[in-house]
Motif scaffolding. Structure first.
Motif, PDB file in Angstrom:
ATOM      1  N   GLY A  76      27.928  -5.091   9.407  1.00 18.39           N
ATOM      2  CA  GLY A  76      28.601  -3.977  10.076  1.00 18.39           C
ATOM      3  C   GLY A  76      28.328  -2.640   9.418  1.00 18.39           C
ATOM      4  N   THR A  77      28.282  -1.596  10.233  1.00 12.56           N
ATOM      5  CA  THR A  77      28.143  -0.220   9.747  1.00 12.56           C
ATOM      6  C   THR A  77      29.205   0.633  10.430  1.00 12.56           C
ATOM      7  OG1 THR A  77      25.748  -0.492   9.517  1.00 12.56           O
ATOM      8  CG2 THR A  77      26.611   1.752   9.483  1.00 12.56           C
ATOM      9  N   PHE A 113      19.645  -8.814   2.692  1.00 14.66           N
ATOM     10  CA  PHE A 113      19.953  -7.972   3.842  1.00 14.66           C
ATOM     11  C   PHE A 113      19.938  -6.515   3.381  1.00 14.66           C
ATOM     12  CE2 PHE A 113      22.108 -12.011   4.067  1.00 14.66           C
ATOM     13  CZ  PHE A 113      21.875 -12.468   5.360  1.00 14.66           C
ATOM     14  N   THR A 114      19.215  -5.673   4.087  1.00 14.02           N
ATOM     15  CA  THR A 114      19.135  -4.258   3.737  1.00 14.02           C
ATOM     16  C   THR A 114      19.505  -3.417   4.956  1.00 14.02           C
ATOM     17  OG1 THR A 114      17.371  -4.677   2.136  1.00 14.02           O
ATOM     18  CG2 THR A 114      17.678  -2.406   2.879  1.00 14.02           C
ATOM     19  N   GLN A 115      20.576  -2.646   4.822  1.00 13.73           N
ATOM     20  CA  GLN A 115      20.978  -1.704   5.858  1.00 13.73           C
ATOM     21  C   GLN A 115      20.449  -0.319   5.495  1.00 13.73           C
ATOM     22  OE1 GLN A 115      25.260  -2.622   5.304  1.00 13.73           O
ATOM     23  NE2 GLN A 115      25.442  -2.286   7.509  1.00 13.73           N
ATOM     24  N   GLY A 118      28.780  -6.383   4.586  1.00 11.18           N
ATOM     25  CA  GLY A 118      27.737  -7.390   4.538  1.00 11.18           C
ATOM     26  C   GLY A 118      28.157  -8.684   5.203  1.00 11.18           C
ATOM     27  N   PRO A 119      27.230  -9.647   5.318  1.00  9.54           N
ATOM     28  CA  PRO A 119      27.554 -10.944   5.918  1.00  9.54           C
ATOM     29  C   PRO A 119      28.616 -11.698   5.117  1.00  9.54           C
ATOM     30  CG  PRO A 119      25.179 -10.605   5.829  1.00  9.54           C
ATOM     31  CD  PRO A 119      25.791  -9.528   5.003  1.00  9.54           C
ATOM     32  N   ILE A 120      29.318 -12.568   5.775  1.00 11.56           N
ATOM     33  CA  ILE A 120      30.311 -13.418   5.114  1.00 11.56           C
ATOM     34  C   ILE A 120      29.643 -14.177   3.968  1.00 11.56           C
ATOM     35  CG2 ILE A 120      31.698 -15.508   5.401  1.00 11.56           C
ATOM     36  CD1 ILE A 120      33.099 -13.185   6.600  1.00 11.56           C
ATOM     37  N   GLY A 121      30.289 -14.159   2.811  1.00 10.61           N
ATOM     38  CA  GLY A 121      29.806 -14.926   1.664  1.00 10.61           C
ATOM     39  C   GLY A 121      28.715 -14.258   0.855  1.00 10.61           C
ATOM     40  N   SER A 122      28.253 -13.079   1.265  1.00 13.07           N
ATOM     41  CA  SER A 122      27.198 -12.401   0.502  1.00 13.07           C
ATOM     42  C   SER A 122      27.818 -11.487  -0.553  1.00 13.07           C
ATOM     43  CB  SER A 122      26.299 -11.581   1.435  1.00 13.07           C
ATOM     44  OG  SER A 122      27.031 -10.533   2.044  1.00 13.07           O
ATOM     45  N   THR A 123      26.967 -10.929  -1.398  1.00 13.40           N
ATOM     46  CA  THR A 123      27.415  -9.961  -2.406  1.00 13.40           C
ATOM     47  C   THR A 123      26.577  -8.701  -2.269  1.00 13.40           C
ATOM     48  OG1 THR A 123      25.889 -10.908  -4.039  1.00 13.40           O
ATOM     49  CG2 THR A 123      28.148 -11.738  -4.037  1.00 13.40           C
TER      50      THR A 123
END
Length: 588
Positions: free
Chosen positions: A433-434, A467-469, A507-512
């Motif tokens: 999400g942003t 993941f890179t936003q 970020g996605p669920i469970g990521s850091t």
């Protein structure tokens, strides 16, 4: 189950001329009935009332009922029944007749009445007329389902009385199959009646309900789209609805402390403004949080009890006006159209008045607009399918959301975009999400253009995905506009010298989160501390833009080994739609 009966009748046809003839006729009738079962199952489970072919459903149900009735007539022939006295064969004939009788009972007492009710579920019948829903339609539906429930109970009792002790195994199996099917149907009826009961409550059929309609202002962005600049109380009583009170954000003081306590983690992410300023109650990208806060604000300063909150913004109104046509405002007599709704309500209105009059004058205008547009949309003669299409578009884009204080109503919203809740796992999609929040106290997001690019190797590297936003913000306002527009528009904090926006990356669920970077700006901008919210890592940055300037923010996340659905993006609904792109090698 019908196939079993058909096979049995064929086997029993050897007992003699007339009985054999009756058996063959019953077999043919049941075979015809069997052919309509699959069609009926598909038609009866349709949930899209706009595409439900009622004539086809009626024809299928009538055909099924006629064929089962025909089979029952043949198995109840006097000679057929006389043959039931034969040793060995007789108990089998009796059981076949009784099972056929049960199917006929189910058809006439449960299926056909429900289909008859289904004929009334047309889009026109479901549309409000003169500010009222057709509540009798719901009552009739509940009565039909209750009668069907009673019929199934009676049919189940009839089945239980059928003695299959001395019958062949197929007959006993057929009885078991039909009994199980009736049990499942009865549970489904109980579920549907429960849903109808919940909807009846929402429509004030068991006493008035009170819902706050929050009209969000996307010109001053928050995570869910904008602050609730104008509020209306919608009272629903036995299906009739009307706006019974109104307020602007200025009616709710910001100097008397928090409206209610919130988790300390939220205060750390969004600051004290989230529960001390009504306009920032929509900061968190979670509508139940906003709904709870808006309910608290209204009840504390306006009184009464709020049963739920619905948010809508000018973007959603524009979509709906595509279907309804223009609405004439009762006060100013000007028309709001699909083409001018966004610019009028989020930009033009702020340029009409002297600086000292902007706030009071726009508050009065928004009250007039809220009442007039609500009346226009809810009394429209527009085609129901066109209106529903526009509503679905608004829900899908996050421009229309709803929250209820009632637990049963909350269950109806679960899993839908209308609830304004992000997914709690990565099963169906791996969501990033942003979200944006204006901190200039301005109305300048009319001039803000944004884009989000997501790069991920989640499909090719699910054991250690990254993941890179990359988020870009560009201000299109000119220096001349920034210098000449009123401080109410360009921001009381910086008076047009710069425009400050908080950017939140979820970020996605469970990521850091592993990195936050803010690009260069002539007037500032900086990363802030990261945190966690809603089971997701949260990156935060402040982006400052001078007139005409562009800046970027980059958030990076690392995921743990696990199962990931296809990558997806969610962004704040903006006046200028955020351009999004996903670069995910290996993903379908």
């Amino acid at each position: 189950m019908l196939i079993v009966l058909i096979s049995l009748i064929v086997a029993l046809a050897c007992i003699g001329g007339w009985v054999a003839y009756q058996a063959v006729q019953a077999k043919d009738a049941l075979e015809r009935a069997q052919g309509t079962v699959a069609t009926l199952q598909t038609e009866l489970t349709s949930v899209d009332l706009m595409t439900l072919d009622v004539s086809s459903l009626t024809a299928s149900a009538d055909s099924f009922a006629a064929d089962v009735s025909d089979a029952r007539e043949h198995t109840n022939d006097p000679l057929f029944k006389l043959a039931e006295n034969l040793p060995t064969l007789g108990p089998n004939l009796t059981a076949v007749r009784q099972l056929t009788d049960s199917l006929d009972q189910l058809s006439t007492e449960a299926l056909l009445p429900i289909v008859d009710f289904g004929k009334t579920l047309t889009p026109d019948a479901l549309k409000p007329v003169d500010g009222k829903f057709n509540v009798d339609l719901l009552r009739n539906g509940d009565t039909a389902l209750q009668n069907a429930d009673t019929a199934i109970t009676a049919t189940s009792a009839s089945l239980a009385s059928i003695d299959t002790t001395d019958t062949i195994g197929q007959i006993s199996s057929a009885k078991t199959t039909l009994t199980s099917a009736l049990g499942k149907a009865q549970k489904q009826i109980v579920t549907v009646r429960g849903t109808l009961g919940t909807v009846e409550g929402m429509l004030g059929m068991n006493g008035p309900r009170h819902y706050v309609l929050a009209f969000l202002n996307n010109a001053e962005t928050t995570g869910l789209g904008g602050g609730p600049a104008s509020l209306s109380m919608l009272t629903v009583d036995n299906g009739a609805f009307a706006i019974t009170d109104q307020a602007s954000s200025q009616d709710f003081p910001t100097t008397k402390g928090p409206v209610m306590d919130v988790d300390a983690n939220l205060l750390g992410i969004y600051g004290q403004g989230i529960n001390q300023t009504l306009n920032w109650s929509t900061s968190r990208p979670d509508f139940p949080t906003a709904g709870t806060l808006i309910k608290g604000w209204w009840e504390k300063y306006k009184g009464g009890t709020v049963d739920g909150v619905v948010s809508i913004d000018p973007i959603a109104l524009s979509d709906m006006l595509q279907a309804t046509g223009p609405v004439t405002l009762e006060g100013s007599k000007e028309q709001v159209t699909a083409e001018n709704a966004v610019s009028l309500l989020l930009h033009d209105i702020y340029l009409r008045y002297e600086p000292s009059q902007i706030q009071a004058s726009t508050d009065a205008f928004f009250k007039d607009a809220a009442t007039s547009i609500f009346k226009g949309v809810t009394t429209t003669s527009a085609a129901p399918d066109a209106l529903l299409k526009s509503v679905n578009k608004a829900i899908d884009s996050g421009d229309l959301m709803a929250w209820s204080a009632n637990a049963d109503e909350t269950k109806l919203l679960e899993g839908t975009k209308l609830s304004g809740v992000m997914p709690t796992d990565n099963t169906k999609s791996t969501l990033t999400g942003t979200f944006f929040r204006d901190v200039s106290v301005s109305k300048t997001d009319y001039w803000l253009e944004t884009s989000v690019n997501l790069q991920t190797d989640v499909c090719s590297n699910p054991n250690n995905p990254t993941f890179t936003q990359t988020i870009s913000l560009h201000s299109t306002i000119t220096e001349e506009e920034a210098d000449t527009l009123a401080p109410f528009v360009v921001g009381v904090n910086f008076k047009g010298r710069k425009f400050s926006t908080e950017v939140y990356g979820y970020g996605p669920i469970g990521s850091t989160i592993t990195g936050t970077q803010v690009g260069d700006s002539s007037v500032g901008g900086s990363p802030r501390t990261s945190s966690e919210d809603l089971g997701r890592p949260v990156g935060r940055a402040v982006v400052d833009l001078a007139p005409g300037e562009t800046n970027t923010v980059t958030f990076t996340y690392t995921g743990a080994a696990g199962t990931y659905g296809p990558p997806a993006l969610q962004v704040t609904p903006m006046i200028n739609t955020t351009a999004t792109a996903i670069d995910a090698p290996g993903c379908k």
